[in-house]
Design an enzyme around this catalytic site. Structure first.
Site, PDB file in Angstrom:
ATOM      1  CB  SER A 102     -56.338  45.270  56.249  1.00  0.00           C
ATOM      2  OG  SER A 102     -56.471  44.971  57.609  1.00  0.00           O
ATOM      3  CB  SER A 103     -60.605  43.373  56.938  1.00  0.00           C
ATOM      4  OG  SER A 103     -59.529  42.610  57.358  1.00  0.00           O
ATOM      5  CD  GLU A 129     -58.135  41.932  46.026  1.00  0.00           C
ATOM      6  OE1 GLU A 129     -58.648  41.016  45.366  1.00  0.00           O
ATOM      7  OE2 GLU A 129     -58.090  41.921  47.266  1.00  0.00           O
ATOM      8  CD  GLU A 187     -44.844  45.044  54.529  1.00  0.00           C
ATOM      9  OE1 GLU A 187     -44.501  44.442  55.535  1.00  0.00           O
ATOM     10  OE2 GLU A 187     -45.551  46.066  54.560  1.00  0.00           O
ATOM     11  CB  THR A 214     -65.300  62.632  54.519  1.00  0.00           C
ATOM     12  OG1 THR A 214     -64.948  63.949  54.960  1.00  0.00           O
ATOM     13  CG2 THR A 214     -66.795  62.529  54.341  1.00  0.00           C
ATOM     14  CE  LYS A 215     -60.397  66.375  58.721  1.00  0.00           C
ATOM     15  NZ  LYS A 215     -60.615  67.640  58.013  1.00  0.00           N
ATOM     16  CB  THR A 225     -62.230  58.993  52.632  1.00  0.00           C
ATOM     17  OG1 THR A 225     -62.962  57.900  53.171  1.00  0.00           O
ATOM     18  CG2 THR A 225     -62.259  58.933  51.126  1.00  0.00           C
ATOM     19  CB  CYS A 273     -58.221  16.187  51.306  1.00  0.00           C
ATOM     20  SG  CYS A 273     -56.578  15.983  50.611  1.00  0.00           S
ATOM     21  CG  MET A 292     -60.963   9.398  51.255  1.00  0.00           C
ATOM     22  SD  MET A 292     -60.370   9.393  49.567  1.00  0.00           S
ATOM     23  CE  MET A 292     -59.294   7.959  49.608  1.00  0.00           C
ATOM     24  CG  HIS A 304     -59.187  19.954  48.320  1.00  0.00           C
ATOM     25  ND1 HIS A 304     -59.340  20.285  49.639  1.00  0.00           N
ATOM     26  CD2 HIS A 304     -58.000  19.329  48.223  1.00  0.00           C
ATOM     27  CE1 HIS A 304     -58.281  19.888  50.321  1.00  0.00           C
ATOM     28  NE2 HIS A 304     -57.449  19.299  49.485  1.00  0.00           N
ATOM     29  CD  GLU A 321     -62.521  21.925  49.441  1.00  0.00           C
ATOM     30  OE1 GLU A 321     -63.024  20.886  48.974  1.00  0.00           O
ATOM     31  OE2 GLU A 321     -61.460  21.926  50.097  1.00  0.00           O
TER      32      GLU A 321
HETATM   33  N1  GLN Z   1     -52.292  15.740  54.904  1.00  0.00           N
HETATM   34  C1  GLN Z   1     -52.929  14.916  53.927  1.00  0.00           C
HETATM   35  C2  GLN Z   1     -52.031  14.656  52.715  1.00  0.00           C
HETATM   36  O1  GLN Z   1     -51.067  15.346  52.521  1.00  0.00           O
HETATM   37  C3  GLN Z   1     -54.223  15.571  53.460  1.00  0.00           C
HETATM   38  C4  GLN Z   1     -54.040  16.914  52.842  1.00  0.00           C
HETATM   39  C5  GLN Z   1     -55.333  17.665  52.722  1.00  0.00           C
HETATM   40  O2  GLN Z   1     -56.297  17.391  53.428  1.00  0.00           O
HETATM   41  N2  GLN Z   1     -55.357  18.669  51.861  1.00  0.00           N
HETATM   42  O3  GLN Z   1     -52.293  13.753  51.951  1.00  0.00           O
END
Ligand code: GLN
Length: 541
Positions: free
Chosen positions: A16-17, A144, A153, A191-192, A194, A385, A388, A511, A513
């Site tokens: 894996s990976s 994938e 599995e 290569t084995k 593979t 999240c 904050m 989020h 990100e």
């Molecule tokens: N645990 C917090 C909530 O449910 C923040 C969740 C998070 O950071 N994704 O509101």
């Protein structure tokens, strides 16, 4: 050109990976750069219905899509590479497949037949694969298959690939990713493994069309020919995948190996119309490799032992770093290791501090101490999240003087500046449930830092949380200098807070990100890194 959707299956062997996700995303990128429309799907052979319930230590971050699906982190790579949003349909688990089949069985849809792995489970897998093609939005569906060939599995998935390959004929193709290990004692590439892995696939009735070989050293022409001969593939279809210094280099390496052309050739498609996608990509890569400066930013979280838990945040810093022509060096700091006594020492030298998302009580107090330090010392701060929510609690405790301020998530006593979604807005948010998941609109206040960063007044960001800012306290917060500068228009829920008397202090309930890509680095991260560079310079003077 044939208008049928083409299906490409990516399987993995030996171990894996090996990076199936990155290889899939790289191929997709190259096809996109030739003008083709592509989507990528991940099939995960575990029994959880989705990774939403998984501890991040298990499989890393849970990635959230616009439509609120909690998915595998590989979908994050697909979006970061392709700049096209994914949906629930792009991630299917064994649990989801079985759930559908069992529900059908309970409804009597199988008309009294015995329900079996073959054909019922495999049919459901095949449906899920073809569903993306049937949308008519994509010329290519790359699927994938999670796990490694030979895993118990994975069997129903490999069998589904065998059947689809047979049914779809010229419209399907299998890429098998394997490892060619280097034995330093004899100085040889082997290569084995593979060969064995391909034999195993053949036992299941699947002949791979292309082999992508992960290797630490270049594969000679001779070695490629040997692999080709023993595995029944053309020598040009043996693709070398050298270890790269960055995942963003892989599309370029695959382009050099002509992976895209071999695929198009096998599917009898033209080489397409080359657009600017790869030119932009290479510019990004050039800047990534030649940063003009460096900045050190702390990431405070409780899952830092497994960096994949914060995959999208780490990648967002790479994108934002490139946008600022600066290398962002992340210092990973465990929130449980921080106390009010050691916080100054632990965060020494950092030019910016990010407090990460998370669930539950563990590490909360360390996050709160961190935020106090960032607030009082004018260090650029981004709270995501839970980050904050902790900023709100810290402000309530240390500025508003509400000494026991907490979140109801932590089973604490009153007062509660952070409360559950239901408590916050009893059904004002129409989407229901106890968790806000997926994309929500947010209005940004005039002359706020958020507005300055985003350069627009309305944004859409992805959420995954159960708790909210308690609006009963809003007036007190704003009077004391923590402003709600982003609001959900439907329910007036607070989505962004920022400080008036701080160079750069922003907490976001969503989020950001999840939406940062190579082509569109996220404005909040770009602004945060810029602030870290600039404020850092001032502090250094
Ligand atoms: N645990 C917090 C909530 O449910 C923040 C969740 C998070 O950071 N994704 O509101």
């Amino acid at each position: 050109m044939s208008s049928n959707t083409k299906y490409i299956f990516v399987t993995g062997g030996v171990t894996s990976s090996l990076g199936k996700g990155i290889i899939s995303a790289s191929l997709a990128k190259l096809l996109q750069a030739r003008g083709y429309t592509v989507t990528i799907q991940k099939l995960d052979p575990y029994i959880n219905v989705d990774p939403g319930t998984l501890n991040p230590y298990e499989h890393g971050e849970c990635y959230v899509t616009d439509d609120g699906a909690e998915t595998d982190l590989d979908l994050g790579h697909y979006e970061r590479f392709l700049n096209v949003p994914t949906t629930q349909g792009n991630n299917v688990t064994t649990g989801r497949i079985y759930k559908t089949v069992i529900e059908k069985e309970r409804r009597g849809d199988y008309l009294g037949k015995t329900v079996q792995v073959i054909p019922h489970i495999t049919d459901e897998i095949k449906n899920r694969i073809k569903l993306l093609g049937k949308t008519g939005n994509y010329q290519f569906v790359i699927t994938e298959i999670g796990g490694t060939v030979g895993d118990i599995e994975s069997l129903p998935y490999i069998e589904s690939v065998r059947q689809l390959k047979w049914e779809l004929g010229k419209d399907a193709l299998v890429i098998h990713l394997t490892l060619v290990p280097y034995l330093s004692a004899s100085g040889e590439l082997k290569t084995k493994p593979t060969q064995h892995s391909v034999k195993l696939l053949l036992e299941y009735g699947v002949q791979p069309d292309i082999l992508v070989c992960r290797t630490e050293h270049p594969l000679s022409r001779e070695l490629k020919n040997k692999v080709a001969l023993f595995c029944n593939v053309e020598p040009s279809a043996v693709i070398e995948a050298r270890d790269a210094s960055s995942i963003y280099e892989v599309p370029v390496l695959m382009e050099l190996e002509k992976l895209d052309l071999v695929v198009l050739n096998k599917l009898q498609l033209t080489s397409g119309n080359y657009n600017s996608e790869m030119t932009e990509w290479k510019e990004f890569l050039h800047k990534l490799k030649h940063p003009k400066q460096e900045v050190k930013i702390g990431l405070v979280g409780k899952y830092i032992e497994l960096k994949d838990s914060y995959k999208s945040i780490a990648e967002s810093f790479i994108h934002a770093g490139v946008a600022n022509e600066c290398k962002v060096q992340i210092e990973w700091i465990h929130s449980e290791s921080i106390t009010p006594e050691n916080v100054a020492d632990k965060l020494k030298g950092l030019k910016g501090i990010l407090v990460a998302p998370g669930f539950g009580n563990r590490g909360i107090e360390g996050k709160i101490s961190t935020i106090r330090h960032a607030r009082e010392n004018n260090i650029p701060f981004l709270g995501i999240c839970l980050g904050m929510q902790c900023a709100v609690i810290e402000f309530a405790r240390n500025v508003l003087g509400l000494a026991d301020a907490h979140s109801t998530e932590m089973d604490a006593d009153t007062p509660y500046p952070v409360i559950s979604l239901q408590e916050a807005q009893k059904s004002v948010i129409n989407k229901g449930g106890t968790m806000r998941l997926g994309a929500y609109t947010c209005r940004l206040a005039d002359s706020s830092k958020a507005r300055e960063v985003y350069k627009k007044d309305t944004i859409t960001e992805r959420h995954r949380h159960r708790y909210e800012f308690n609006n009963e306290y809003l007036a007190d917060f704003e009077q004391a200098g923590m402003m709600a500068t982003g609001l959900n228009p439907e329910g007036a829920l607070v989505e962004i807070v920022e400080l008036t008397n701080h160079p750069w202090f922003i907490g976001v309930q969503f989020h950001p990100e999840y939406k940062s890509t190579v082509i569109n680095p996220h404005p909040l991260f770009v602004g945060f890194v810029k602030a870290a560079i600039e404020v850092g310079v001032v502090v250094a003077k």
